[in-house]
Write an enzyme that holds these catalytic residues in place. Structure first.
Site, short mmCIF file in Angstrom:
data_model
loop_
_atom_site.label_atom_id
_atom_site.label_comp_id
_atom_site.label_asym_id
_atom_site.label_seq_id
_atom_site.Cartn_x
_atom_site.Cartn_y
_atom_site.Cartn_z
N TYR A 1 -46.15 19.45 22.98
CA TYR A 1 -46.35 18.45 23.34
C TYR A 1 -47.11 18.28 24.52
O TYR A 1 -48.06 17.60 24.17
CB TYR A 1 -45.34 17.26 23.15
CG TYR A 1 -45.26 16.72 21.59
CD1 TYR A 1 -45.12 15.78 21.15
CD2 TYR A 1 -43.96 17.74 21.38
CE1 TYR A 1 -44.51 15.96 19.94
CE2 TYR A 1 -43.74 17.19 19.94
CZ TYR A 1 -43.91 16.05 19.21
OH TYR A 1 -43.18 15.97 17.61
N HIS B 1 -41.90 12.50 5.41
CA HIS B 1 -42.98 14.47 6.14
C HIS B 1 -42.26 15.03 6.59
O HIS B 1 -42.64 16.84 6.58
CB HIS B 1 -42.47 13.31 7.58
CG HIS B 1 -42.64 14.09 8.71
ND1 HIS B 1 -44.06 14.14 8.96
CD2 HIS B 1 -42.15 15.33 9.66
CE1 HIS B 1 -44.06 15.02 10.53
NE2 HIS B 1 -43.30 15.62 11.15
N ASP C 1 -47.04 18.19 10.17
CA ASP C 1 -46.62 18.14 12.09
C ASP C 1 -47.32 19.08 12.72
O ASP C 1 -48.44 18.84 11.84
CB ASP C 1 -44.64 17.67 11.63
CG ASP C 1 -44.73 17.54 12.85
OD1 ASP C 1 -44.03 16.42 13.25
OD2 ASP C 1 -44.32 18.16 14.32
#
Length: 381
Positions: free
Chosen positions: A306, A357, A179
């Protein structure tokens, strides 16, 4: 006191903070149930209520708190920011130092099951020559790391991680991540710093070329279809966090149920769980991670990564030795020919049959095996 001091960090959340959480949970104002069966509109009401009931009545934060303290927690100031990290030195003096970086909605609790086997392989049925000194930092704005002002994109985090490793006395080390940890680890590998011996990733984001897409293999076609589904139906969270993290943060920081469901949905969507998140992780494990966001009030600050870096995620070229472990339920599953354009020195590539993930969290034994195998050739370099 010197600004480069490394300070022990003992976690002891005040009881009134935990009581406030229980009070807030007891006053939850619930929405009506979803209008379609299953998870199509998000977390179903009955599943949300079940998780929150467990959180309020059965979950024990002190267990997680004690486990984190037992690993060894520290803070240090780097580039003007106070950073939190776990650090477990191996009993084997020749161990290879490794820095492991989490992402969103993860945290350092993802690695609690792998720190022991990595740092002390003999105690877990392994060989001493596979030992690591293990460092797991909390990203800026996550967990117990300080919230940064604007201007902390991925390359700056990578530079801070390199500085951290050198401050700990590790002049040669490897890095691992998935990630956001994949982006940070890629930037570490691309830094050109001679202390970086190699990297390993469990999420690899590379763009297929037009030729790749025109002559795609069956595996590449399946990966592209998975990516298209994600772009059409699974990336709303990232758009919100990349564009309006502050607006989102009001709800996440004020409502424990809102924060929990924002993360719980991703455990369901991104883990290898056959549609049931509890098949991959226990409720306690998921709540351990959720608690690191709730207790620290980092719903907004974590989302800002982000805003800072989402449009330039892991785009650097990396020439240091690179390992990649593809878990089948990962969001992005790269093809080797696409990967080799950005990572031309791949020394380990493996496609596993289970896991998603949150690889270290879901499949700790496989994760440890992959990390050991990937870095074995670099130990005598």
């Amino acid at each position: 006191m010197s600004s480069d001091a490394i300070l022990p960090f003992h976690l002891a959340v005040p009881e009134d903070v935990l009581q406030d959480l229980r009070d807030r949970l007891s006053r939850t104002r619930w929405p009506e149930r979803e209008t379609v069966p299953g998870w199509e509109q998000g977390v179903p009401l009955d599943r949300a209520r079940a998780l929150i009931d467990h959180w309020q009545n059965d979950y024990d934060w002190r267990r997680c708190e004690a486990a984190l303290n037992a690993i060894g927690q520290f803070t240090t100031e780097i580039d003007g920011l106070n950073l939190h990290f776990l650090h477990r030195r191996s009993p084997h003096p020749d161990a290879l130092p490794i820095i492991i970086t989490h992402g969103w909605p993860g945290s350092v609790v993802e690695f609690m099951k792998v720190i022991g086997p990595l740092s002390d392989p003999v105690a877990h049925g392994g060989k001493p020559e596979d030992a690591f000194h293990v460092i797991c930092p909390s990203l800026p704005g996550y967990g117990f790391s300080e919230r940064p002002e604007q201007g902390w994109p991925v390359p700056r985090i990578a530079k801070a991680w390199i500085a951290l490793m050198k401050r700990l006395g590790y002049d040669r080390f490897v890095a691992q991540g998935g990630d956001w940890g994949s982006a940070v680890t890629t930037a570490i590998g691309a830094s050109g710093d001679p202390s970086v011996a190699g990297i390993h990733l469990n999420m690899l984001v590379v763009r297929p070329s037009p030729e790749d897409m025109a002559n795609a293999t069956d595996q590449e076609k399946a990966s592209l279809e998975s990516l298209q589904r994600y772009m059409q139906d699974g990336n709303g969270y990232s758009q919100q966090q990349a564009t309006r993290p502050q607006t989102l943060g009001y709800g996440l920081v004020d409502s424990p149920v809102g924060q929990a469901m924002w993360i719980y949905e991703k455990f369901r969507e991104w883990s290898d769980c056959d549609g049931e998140p509890e098949n991959a992780l226990s409720r306690d494990e998921m709540l351990d991670d959720i608690m690191l966001y709730w207790l620290t009030g980092t719903g907004a600050s974590s989302a800002r990564l982000y805003w800072e870096s989402f449009r330039s995620f892991g785009t650097d070229k990396v020439t240091v030795p690179t390992g990649y472990s593809m878990f089948p339920k990962e969001i992005f599953r790269a093809s080797r020919r696409s990967a080799e354009r950005q990572y031309p020195n791949i020394i380990h590539w493996n496609e596993l049959d289970r896991g998603g993930h949150f690889a270290a969290f879901e499949q700790p034994e496989l994760f440890v095996q992959e990390v050991r195998t990937a870095f074995r050739p670099l130990r005598s370099a």
